[in-house]
Design an enzyme around this catalytic site. Structure first.
Site, PDB file in Angstrom:
ATOM      1  N   GLU A 160     -77.150 -96.914  88.585  1.00  0.00           N
ATOM      2  CA  GLU A 160     -77.101 -95.513  89.018  1.00  0.00           C
ATOM      3  C   GLU A 160     -76.329 -95.353  90.318  1.00  0.00           C
ATOM      4  O   GLU A 160     -76.424 -96.180  91.222  1.00  0.00           O
ATOM      5  CB  GLU A 160     -78.521 -94.969  89.191  1.00  0.00           C
ATOM      6  CG  GLU A 160     -78.570 -93.523  89.674  1.00  0.00           C
ATOM      7  CD  GLU A 160     -79.983 -92.975  89.762  1.00  0.00           C
ATOM      8  OE1 GLU A 160     -80.164 -91.951  90.445  1.00  0.00           O
ATOM      9  OE2 GLU A 160     -80.903 -93.566  89.160  1.00  0.00           O
ATOM     10  N   GLU A 164     -78.376 -86.418  95.580  1.00  0.00           N
ATOM     11  CA  GLU A 164     -79.569 -85.612  95.358  1.00  0.00           C
ATOM     12  C   GLU A 164     -79.740 -84.646  96.526  1.00  0.00           C
ATOM     13  O   GLU A 164     -79.404 -84.969  97.672  1.00  0.00           O
ATOM     14  CB  GLU A 164     -80.815 -86.480  95.201  1.00  0.00           C
ATOM     15  CG  GLU A 164     -80.858 -87.241  93.895  1.00  0.00           C
ATOM     16  CD  GLU A 164     -82.160 -87.992  93.703  1.00  0.00           C
ATOM     17  OE1 GLU A 164     -82.876 -87.700  92.735  1.00  0.00           O
ATOM     18  OE2 GLU A 164     -82.471 -88.873  94.522  1.00  0.00           O
TER      19      GLU A 164
END
Length: 457
Positions: A160, A164
């Site tokens: 990943e 965010e």
């Protein structure tokens, strides 16, 4: 602003989910009748075997359907013509650009990811996979405590790279990365910028076999060198390296059923009576465009010469990825990688295979950490990290670097990560599976959603 209808939320926000479905992990593989381990750590067929299916945790490496290779393209969101619900998508990326879970809307030639009360938000995942390359997205985040907007790259083995955004901290972009979802040391760093709810910013991930660069509005905010991620204990590069989907999401980190660490990180419980809910019927994040530029390597890793990506080893590293010609399509939502024609109508009108009475076909979401593999369950509050307006320094791993790269990085090594399964090293995506049953089992709303979704198939 488009106001979400109750029917739209019921029909699309969350679909058929196995309250009794088996969990899957590196030490507990899926059984043969529900062979595919979804992104959320549950076993099933159909959509469980498409995007997000983890071959390491599935019944076999061929249980997951092959993933469509990278396509360089700019996506402008004028309509939803090439957005397909995960209750209907069967793997044909030539007809679908994005697979949705939730209630996406179009407003003023922009895409809205929405999150209404009693929902777990909206997730869009690209139908094709990047194996290195560059991706940028121009958008405005949502706002409010407990509300999380995310723009990430997530592979099926849970590598990943992410951005965010916490709705109570609109001047910060949090960045993170994971190798196979393992939080071996602190990977997070923040980038400061202006109001992310009221201002468009272009967020960029430039990903090569040797370096990841996070940029905001063309300015470098953070750089990670692969050479700084060597783990001498496992004899591996702890570096994202496998084909990944682009994911755009809006989700309730502050859901009451989430772990306290996640709730604290997200800024507290979601306020379902906030102004955006009262005025529009939902929280929303506004996406203007996404551009993908494939790496286009002339030899693996990083190629997109053929039609699909598969894995030939449970090691799940870049030297185990095969750029081949396997089909990416199933005939129905009871198909799997080993039986893609299951459920197809024959000339007599009968199906070639009957679904199991208990087989689940579309993975659901609880909203907990649904943006990817982020593990906030034990956090003391990662949003409190010190931010910088300049370039963020590469994380200090405390591990041994092997120096410069020799060109095309190939993981190699012992592949020992395939045996790593302790609770402390599990990714948020794996832990999510355990929370799904708790959340959805006690939810009348989720039951209605499941019935509506099954009727729509």
């Amino acid at each position: 602003m488009v106001r979400a209808s109750i029917f739209a939320v019921l029909a699309t926000v969350s679909t058929v989910f196995a309250a009794s479905g088996q969990n899957c992990s590196l030490t507990q593989l899926c059984p043969s009748d529900t062979p595919c381990c979804s992104q959320y750590g549950q076993c099933g067929v159909g959509a469980y075997c498409l995007g997000g299916c983890d071959p390491r945790m599935s019944f076999g490496l061929d249980s997951c359907v092959a993933a469509p290779v990278c396509e360089s393209k700019t996506y402008d969101f004028k309509n939803l013509d090439r957005v397909t619900s995960n209750t209907k998508y069967l793997g044909d990326s030539s007809e679908t650009d994005w697979v949705s879970d939730g209630d996406p809307q179009i407003y003023n030639d922009n895409l809205l990811l929405t999150m209404a009360p009693d929902s777990v938000g909206t997730l869009l995942a690209s139908s094709t996979y990047m194996w290195y390359g560059n991706v940028k997205a121009t958008f405005k985040t949502s706002r409010g405590q407990g509300v999380v907007t995310a723009f990430i790259l997530l592979s099926d083995v849970k590598d990943e790279i992410d951005y965010e955004f916490i709705g109570v901290d609109l001047d910060v972009a949090q960045t993170n990365y994971y190798f196979q979802g393992i939080p071996t040391y602190s990977h997070g760093a923040n980038i400061s910028l202006s109001d992310t709810f009221n201002n468009y910013h272009t967020y960029e991930i430039d990903w090569t076999p040797d370096q990841i660069t996070w940029k905001v509005n063309d300015e470098i905010g953070r750089t990670l060198k692969r050479a700084d991620t060597w783990n001498a204990t496992t004899n591996q590069w702890m570096y994202p390296q496998t084909p990944a989907r682009v994911q755009l999401s809006l989700w309730p980190g502050g859901l009451a059923s989430n772990g306290q660490g996640t709730i604290d990180w997200a800024g507290g419980l979601v306020d379902w009576n906030a102004a955006d809910i009262k005025n529009n019927g939902y929280y929303y994040a506004t996406f203007q465009s996404v551009t993908v530029d494939c790496f286009n390597a002339t030899s693996a890793p990083g190629t997109n010469d053929e039609t699909s990506y598969t894995y030939n080893s449970v090691a799940g590293t870049n030297d185990t990825v095969v750029d081949g010609k396997n089909s990416t399509i199933i005939k129905s939502l009871i198909g799997t990688g080993t039986d893609p024609d299951a459920g197809a109508s024959s000339a007599s009108g009968s199906s070639s295979s009957a679904p199991s009475a208990t087989a689940e076909t579309v993975p659901g979401r609880s909203g907990g950490e649904s943006s990817g593999s982020d593990n906030h369950a034990g956090d003391s509050g990662s949003s409190s990290q010190t931010a910088s307006t300049a370039t963020i320094a590469t994380d200090a791993s405390g591990s041994t670097s092997t120096g410069s790269s020799d060109g095309q990085f190939s993981q190699g090594g012992s592949g020992s990560s395939s045996s790593s399964s302790s609770s402390s090293s599990k990714s948020g995506a794996e832990k999510l599976g355990a929370s799904q049953e708790k959340v959805l089992k006690g939810s009348v709303f989720a039951g209605i959603i499941a019935v509506v979704a099954m009727m729509a198939l």
